[in-house]
Enzyme design. Structure first.
Site, PDB file in Angstrom:
ATOM      1  N   GLU A 127     -12.817  76.364  95.306  1.00  0.00           N
ATOM      2  CA  GLU A 127     -13.085  76.324  96.742  1.00  0.00           C
ATOM      3  C   GLU A 127     -14.503  75.820  97.031  1.00  0.00           C
ATOM      4  OE1 GLU A 127     -12.214  80.011  98.788  1.00  0.00           O
ATOM      5  OE2 GLU A 127     -10.086  79.494  98.912  1.00  0.00           O
ATOM      6  N   HIS A 146      -0.779  77.238  71.808  1.00  0.00           N
ATOM      7  CA  HIS A 146       0.601  76.943  71.416  1.00  0.00           C
ATOM      8  C   HIS A 146       1.393  76.351  72.572  1.00  0.00           C
ATOM      9  CE1 HIS A 146       0.163  79.079  67.525  1.00  0.00           C
ATOM     10  NE2 HIS A 146      -0.825  79.653  68.202  1.00  0.00           N
ATOM     11  N   LYS A 202      -1.807  76.896 106.227  1.00  0.00           N
ATOM     12  CA  LYS A 202      -1.643  78.024 107.157  1.00  0.00           C
ATOM     13  C   LYS A 202      -1.151  77.528 108.516  1.00  0.00           C
ATOM     14  CE  LYS A 202      -5.444  80.686 105.184  1.00  0.00           C
ATOM     15  NZ  LYS A 202      -6.765  81.238 105.408  1.00  0.00           N
TER      16      LYS A 202
END
Ligand SMILES: O=P(O)(O)OC[C@H]1O[C@H](O)[C@H](O)[C@@H](O)[C@@H]1O
Length: 448
Positions: free
Chosen positions: A288, A309, A423
């Site tokens: 951010e 892995h 949002k």
């Protein structure tokens, strides 16, 4: 103190590249200190450790003690900066199987409000049905949908199970002093509450009650955590020159790798699974802060050796745009010796008598050598052991380095305007009052 080793990273840079950034580092440090940088309304974290008094910590501890006494489970509701720091510290310090341990010494800490998974919330509320539980509701804005949605469900359940009067004693709010629905609700219901200072952004808030209260409820020493952060605040202050300042060195090294060597991805890696959420916290802090204006190192995290892995192949031989920062824990908190076996059917007797950590350390060394051979610059942060004081140091180290690094990159490290885009669409799609025009527009867009 925690230590930094950049020697396996600087060899991928022209000689003097890190030192060459010293003027920019200095300018960044001065801008942070004088508050002359962009985002200067959000610099409250800079001297937060030295400004945190023992008296204040006692107050946080007293509220934590009430929750510890009255609850077998405490649900911490929050997302992003109102979630990750507390979880990172609690998991790093805790037993890896804490949810299976029912010794009644510490309440079980669960997290909610960090997703909108219906099954997650259903299963949580089912689990809580016969539990004496409390809630810490954390939201700086006080209006974050994920957290508010979980809190409404949990509040009702807590009141139904314990009665409204008792529920009041085990619900704590941590939010803005005046604004937001969480503040309105806390004041109206008479909950104990703590204020998130205006000038401390969410991702820099772990050393405020946002992190301190859940960490204290979980049974960890918040004074030692703050002491650790104070150690690092002193060790990385504006007048500590680059050559001695590990946070400035980390910031300059990663920016040199990004700007001069085309390294666009940084993975923070650990060799201890309980550090997983330190990586998650770090991802938000750096993602951010730096990912804006079409710029920014992509922050990722891996748990080793597990991810060797799965991601190991990419890291060793994929596009050479990656560098890694290893969080190395010098000493584990427990000892486990590997046994010898007469039959040696598994062929592992060459390890007999060694500590498990010795094997892990050789995995760590072998990995860094292999990755450096594969052109992956390697930065190493050594932490003597996992305890509150060193974690406090680590937290502040990453915070101050983030401020410096973002300013070297010439962005405002303290805003996050891009987070609003999803949002806005979600509210428009859900017909939230106030979003009528957006609702109409998004429906038209989808019908095409
Ligand atoms: O603490 P809150 O206001 O609920 O915010 C929680 C999180 O949500 C956001 O959308 C921001 O991007 C984060 O920086 C913040 O930490």
């Amino acid at each position: 103190m925690i230590k930094l080793d950049i020697t396996k990273a600087t060899k991928f840079l022209k000689a003097g590249a890190v030192e060459g950034l010293e003027p920019k580092v200095k300018a960044a440090q001065e801008a942070l200190e004088s508050g002359s940088c962009e985002g200067s309304d959000f610099l409250g974290w800079l001297h937060l450790p030295t400004n945190t008094s023992d008296k204040f910590l006692d107050e946080v501890q007293a509220v934590a003690n009430t929750l510890r006494k009255k609850c077998e489970v405490v649900v911490v509701a929050g997302i992003g900066g109102s979630y990750l720091g507390a979880r990172a510290v609690i998991e790093a310090l805790g037993n890896s199987f804490s949810w299976l341990i029912n010794d009644k010494k510490n309440p079980t800490i669960l997290f909610a409000g960090n997703n909108i998974g219906e099954d997650y919330l259903y299963e949580l509320t089912e689990y809580l049905k016969d539990k004496k539980f409390g809630i810490i509701n954390i939201s700086k804005s006080g209006t974050t949908t994920e957290t508010a949605l979980a809190f409404r469900l949990l509040k009702k359940q807590c009141e139904n199970q314990r009665g409204k009067a008792e529920a009041k004693e085990v619900i704590v709010a941590i939010t803005d002093a005046k604004k937001g629905a969480a503040r309105t609700c806390a004041d109206k219901e008479g909950y104990k509450s703590f204020v998130i200072p205006d000038n401390v952004g969410g991702r820099f808030s772990v050393l405020t009650p946002v992190g301190l209260l859940p960490i204290a409820v979980a049974g960890y020493d918040i004074k030692a955590l703050i002491r650790g952060a104070q150690d690092m605040e002193k060790a990385t202050g504006k007048d500590v020159p680059l050559a001695q300042n590990i946070a400035a060195q980390y910031a300059a090294t990663r920016q040199a790798l990004y700007q001069q060597a085309g390294k666009k991805i940084e993975i923070v890696v650990n060799f201890q699974p309980k550090l997983h959420f330190i990586g998650e916290w770090w991802k938000q802090l750096y993602g951010e802060s730096e990912g804006k204006d079409n710029k920014g190192i992509f922050p990722a995290a891996c748990d080793f050796t597990t991810d060797l892995h799965s991601m190991g192949q990419w890291i060793q031989q994929g596009e050479r745009s990656i560098f890694e920062t290893v969080l190395s824990i010098e000493n584990p908190n427990h000892r486990l010796d590997f046994p010898s076996d007469e039959e040696n059917l598994d062929g592992l007797n060459f390890l007999a008598g060694k500590r498990v950590d010795e094997v892990n350390k050789m995995a760590e060394l072998g990995t860094s050598l292999a990755h450096v051979d594969g052109d992956v610059p390697n930065i190493r942060v050594s932490v003597p052991k996992l305890d509150e004081r060193y974690l406090g140091q680590l937290i502040y180290f990453f915070e101050i380095a983030c401020g410096i690094s973002g300013l070297i990159q010439e962005v405002n490290p303290f805003n996050q305007p891009g987070v609003e885009a999803y949002k806005k669409n979600m509210f428009a799609l859900l017909n939230k009052p106030g979003y009528e025009a957006e609702s109409k527009a998004i429906k038209e867009r989808l019908s095409k």
